[in-house]
Design a protein around this motif. Structure first.
Motif, PDB file in Angstrom:
ATOM      1  N   ILE A 147      -1.045  -3.954   2.841  1.00 64.27           N
ATOM      2  CA  ILE A 147      -0.065  -3.955   1.751  1.00 64.27           C
ATOM      3  C   ILE A 147      -0.750  -3.666   0.417  1.00 64.27           C
ATOM      4  O   ILE A 147      -0.258  -2.883  -0.400  1.00 64.27           O
ATOM      5  CB  ILE A 147       0.674  -5.310   1.704  1.00 64.27           C
ATOM      6  N   GLN A 148      -1.891  -4.286   0.211  1.00 68.98           N
ATOM      7  CA  GLN A 148      -2.630  -4.076  -1.034  1.00 68.98           C
ATOM      8  C   GLN A 148      -3.055  -2.620  -1.186  1.00 68.98           C
ATOM      9  O   GLN A 148      -2.915  -2.022  -2.257  1.00 68.98           O
ATOM     10  CB  GLN A 148      -3.852  -4.992  -1.069  1.00 68.98           C
ATOM     11  N   ARG A 149      -3.569  -2.044  -0.121  1.00 65.79           N
ATOM     12  CA  ARG A 149      -4.037  -0.656  -0.184  1.00 65.79           C
ATOM     13  C   ARG A 149      -2.867   0.314  -0.369  1.00 65.79           C
ATOM     14  O   ARG A 149      -2.972   1.302  -1.097  1.00 65.79           O
ATOM     15  CB  ARG A 149      -4.825  -0.317   1.080  1.00 65.79           C
ATOM     16  N   LEU A 150      -1.733   0.045   0.274  1.00 64.54           N
ATOM     17  CA  LEU A 150      -0.562   0.900   0.101  1.00 64.54           C
ATOM     18  C   LEU A 150      -0.027   0.807  -1.323  1.00 64.54           C
ATOM     19  O   LEU A 150       0.397   1.812  -1.909  1.00 64.54           O
ATOM     20  CB  LEU A 150       0.528   0.504   1.104  1.00 64.54           C
ATOM     21  N   THR A 151      -0.059  -0.391  -1.895  1.00 63.63           N
ATOM     22  CA  THR A 151       0.386  -0.572  -3.281  1.00 63.63           C
ATOM     23  C   THR A 151      -0.490   0.225  -4.234  1.00 63.63           C
ATOM     24  O   THR A 151      -0.007   0.855  -5.184  1.00 63.63           O
ATOM     25  CB  THR A 151       0.358  -2.062  -3.658  1.00 63.63           C
ATOM     26  N   GLU A 152      -1.794   0.212  -3.988  1.00 61.85           N
ATOM     27  CA  GLU A 152      -2.722   0.981  -4.826  1.00 61.85           C
ATOM     28  C   GLU A 152      -2.470   2.477  -4.686  1.00 61.85           C
ATOM     29  O   GLU A 152      -2.555   3.230  -5.666  1.00 61.85           O
ATOM     30  CB  GLU A 152      -4.162   0.648  -4.447  1.00 61.85           C
ATOM     31  N   LYS A 153      -2.162   2.915  -3.486  1.00 56.47           N
ATOM     32  CA  LYS A 153      -1.905   4.339  -3.275  1.00 56.47           C
ATOM     33  C   LYS A 153      -0.626   4.779  -3.993  1.00 56.47           C
ATOM     34  O   LYS A 153      -0.549   5.894  -4.526  1.00 56.47           O
ATOM     35  CB  LYS A 153      -1.794   4.639  -1.778  1.00 56.47           C
ATOM     36  N   LEU A 154       0.383   3.914  -3.983  1.00 57.71           N
ATOM     37  CA  LEU A 154       1.638   4.265  -4.647  1.00 57.71           C
ATOM     38  C   LEU A 154       1.475   4.323  -6.165  1.00 57.71           C
ATOM     39  O   LEU A 154       2.277   4.956  -6.856  1.00 57.71           O
ATOM     40  CB  LEU A 154       2.723   3.248  -4.271  1.00 57.71           C
ATOM     41  N   ALA A 155       0.453   3.639  -6.658  1.00 57.45           N
ATOM     42  CA  ALA A 155       0.190   3.667  -8.103  1.00 57.45           C
ATOM     43  C   ALA A 155      -0.715   4.830  -8.491  1.00 57.45           C
ATOM     44  O   ALA A 155      -1.152   4.931  -9.637  1.00 57.45           O
ATOM     45  CB  ALA A 155      -0.447   2.347  -8.538  1.00 57.45           C
TER      46      ALA A 155
END
Length: 635
Positions: A225-233
């Motif tokens: 979840i953390q890595r996906l959130t960073e990618k979306l940003a």
């Protein structure tokens, strides 16, 4: 798809190379960068981001006023068209990627909400674990009443070794039904029972839950979840910074100011360490008649491009690809000699792209970097039999257009001219080019070759009969490579050596971009060739390759989760993760798949894609990949 890409070196005078470089680097690439920036600032940008796509016509609209901008004037018309197509392609990929990341994030957040330990489920439901398991069994019986014994093993009784209970396909369908039921129910006990089933693989567990393993499993989801959130940003596409302006500005900011937080510091570090592309964007020629083929006084094949007709480029290619370029020349000569009685829709060449291949050295950039021409060809148009297939497809499409136009009734002058052009195209397309005869490959549609990818084994295949689910044969990496298997160990040793040299260079603040040898690509070609040979031996109708998707993301999350279990100290975690990654074999999966697709297209074997299972042996992954692809045809 039956198209493959071939390439050759373009050789021209220094003056020609210099003029082309200036056009591409000082005009076309800045134009693409400007269009990328304008799309990112568009008022509808967030709407497009949520939809996962943008209207392609908007890029053309934004490009029109830029044609009169002094910064971008003086380019051939084809260059403006290519810039528009490049920006559309970049943002189409970017929007689709962001939409996929958002979908994955929504799914992970939903799963994290449901993923609770047995103790948490007991507390939330207000009942004992036995009652919760009884409720779970009742839900299973509701969705699989025909044979509940297959859905759950009796407590204290183990399933037979090697037997799946339930089958992967049944488990997937059951999981989907359970997720749907969880979303549509408000009963707390039912929700807790479904959560219990889903986290235990849709069955009743006969073992006590291990708190440490559950914590590791939950942490793995949190990391994803953390890595996906960073990618979306992530930032919007910025294009190519050939002048290093962004890097120099970042360097100035880093030396003059203190970063606001760790995120900004990492952002600056990434820009400074990233090696930006030193070559301009390629220029695409999307129609085959934008390129004119000829021979010079020395008998060498040459090409001219629309918009650059005053320049002639000589073709330098491998002898194995020379016949393609000879065919391009022959097609145009036949069309010219027949006074336009043949259709360019049946040209073997479909499109082309001029690109600069980045090289290292000192001097002017047009002398350092090499010009390369990438050509897309339709392999079916090489033979008479394949050309007839294409001719029938295109003739049917044109005839349909003619019928629809006539059905409109009274036609205006523009519609009548369009109808006349279509009738002329239909007449020309029924006059095919002379081609050599070669029987088409005819495979059996129910025979599939599944190709699984792995960390330690780049490729493993299973030849499967889709109607029965029976495996006809397996091939592991050693069997596929045969006597060339020793090359794999040599490639691994080179990887470790390059990694060690890169580490030393980094410690000394020296250049550390060593690249990679061509041995890996050679092994890919050997693997692809053998996979095609196996498919032909068993008369397979298609080859099923995995969708890469978030494969690397899953691997990275698993490695990081394991590292966190080793120690709470970040430095120790990073060291463990690095050591773990260096012990497994790294491979360019995209390159391997591209080789398989190219070889399959040449052989006339269809390519299918499927999602590769996560938890299984390489052989089982290949088998499931093929079976799932066959079953998805019926869906």
């Amino acid at each position: 798809m039956s198209q493959i890409t071939i390439q050759c070196r373009l050789v021209a005078s220094e003056t020609t190379r210099q003029q082309l470089w200036q056009l591409m680097a000082e005009k076309n690439t800045p134009l693409i960068n400007e269009l990328l920036s304008q799309i990112g600032k568009h008022p509808e940008f967030e709407t497009w981001r949520q939809k996962g796509k943008h209207p392609t016509g908007i890029v053309k609209e934004l490009c029109e006023p830029l044609k009169t901008d002094p910064r971008f004037m003086g380019q051939p018309a084809r260059f403006y068209t290519s810039a528009t197509a490049s920006v559309n392609y970049i943002y189409k990929s970017w929007f689709a990627l962001m939409k996929r990341f958002q979908s994955q994030l929504d799914g992970k957040l939903r799963w994290l909400e449901m993923l609770n330990s047995d103790a948490e489920l007991v507390e939330a439901s207000g009942v004992s674990l036995d009652i919760l398991q009884t409720k779970s069994a009742a839900i299973l019986a509701q969705f699989a009443p025909q044979n509940p014994a297959e859905t759950q093993p009796a407590k204290g009784k183990k399933t037979k070794k090697g037997k799946k209970s339930p089958s992967s396909d049944s488990e997937r369908n059951l999981s989907k039904n359970l997720f749907d039921t969880y979303s549509n129910t408000e009963d707390n006990l039912t929700c807790c029972a479904i959560s219990y089933l889903l986290k235990n693989g849709c069955k009743i567990s006969n073992k006590a839950e291990n708190p440490d393993k559950f914590a590791q499993r939950r942490r793995k989801v949190e990391i994803q979840i953390q890595r996906l959130t960073e990618k979306l940003a992530a930032r919007i596409p910025k294009g190519r910074d050939l002048t290093d302006t962004i890097r120099l500005e970042t360097l100035f900011n880093a030396t003059q100011t203190v970063p606001e937080n760790e995120t900004q510091a990492k952002f600056w570090q990434n820009i400074l360490l990233r090696k930006s592309s030193q070559v301009p964007f390629p220029v695409a020629y999307e129609t085959n008649e934008d390129m004119t083929w000829l021979k010079n006084q020395f008998g060498r094949i040459c090409v001219k491009f629309n918009g650059l007709s005053e320049h002639t480029f000589q073709i330098y290619c491998d002898s194995r690809q020379l016949h393609w370029f000879q065919r391009f020349l022959e097609d145009q000569q036949i069309k010219k000699n027949s006074k336009n009685q043949h259709s360019s829709a049946l040209f073997t060449l479909r499109s082309g792209r001029i690109s600069w291949q980045e090289e290292q050295g000192k001097g002017e950039p047009w002398n350092i970097h090499h010009l390369t021409l990438y050509c897309s060809v339709d392999t079916r148009l090489w033979t008479e039999e394949g050309t007839n297939l294409v001719k029938e497809e295109k003739a049917e499409e044109i005839a349909k257009t003619i019928t629809q136009t006539k059905a409109k009734g009274d036609l205006n002058d523009k519609q009548q001219a369009h109808l006349k052009r279509k009738n002329s195209s239909l007449a020309r397309i029924n006059n095919p080019f002379p081609r050599p005869s070669q029987p088409l490959y005819k495979g059996q549609s129910h025979i599939l070759v599944g190709v699984s990818l792995g960390l330690e084994d780049p490729a493993t295949i299973a030849v499967v009969d889709g109607t029965t689910g029976k495996v006809l044969t397996y091939r592991n990496i050693k069997q596929l490579l045969g006597k060339n298997y020793k090359l794999l160990n040599r490639q691994r040793q080179k990887k470790h050596l390059l990694s060690h040299e890169r580490h030393i260079a980094q410690r000394m603040s020296a250049p550390n971009q060593f690249g990679d040898s061509e041995l890996g690509e050679y092994i890919d070609k050997l693997l692809a060739k053998e996979i095609i040979a196996v498919a032909q031996t068993y008369k397979a109708g298609s080859i099923v390759i995995p969708k890469l998707g978030d494969m690397r993301e899953q691997i990275q999350s698993e490695i990081q989760s394991k590292a966190e279990q080793k120690s709470d100290i970040i430095e120790v975690q990073q060291k463990y993760a690095k050591q773990y990654r260096t012990t497994v074999h790294q491979w360019s999966y995209g390159r391997l798949i591209a080789n398989i697709q190219s070889q399959a297209n040449k052989a006339g074997i269809a390519i299918e894609e499927g999602k590769q299972p996560i938890r299984a042996s390489p052989q089982e992954k290949a088998k499931e990949l093929a079976i799932n692809a066959y079953q998805s045809r019926k869906a």
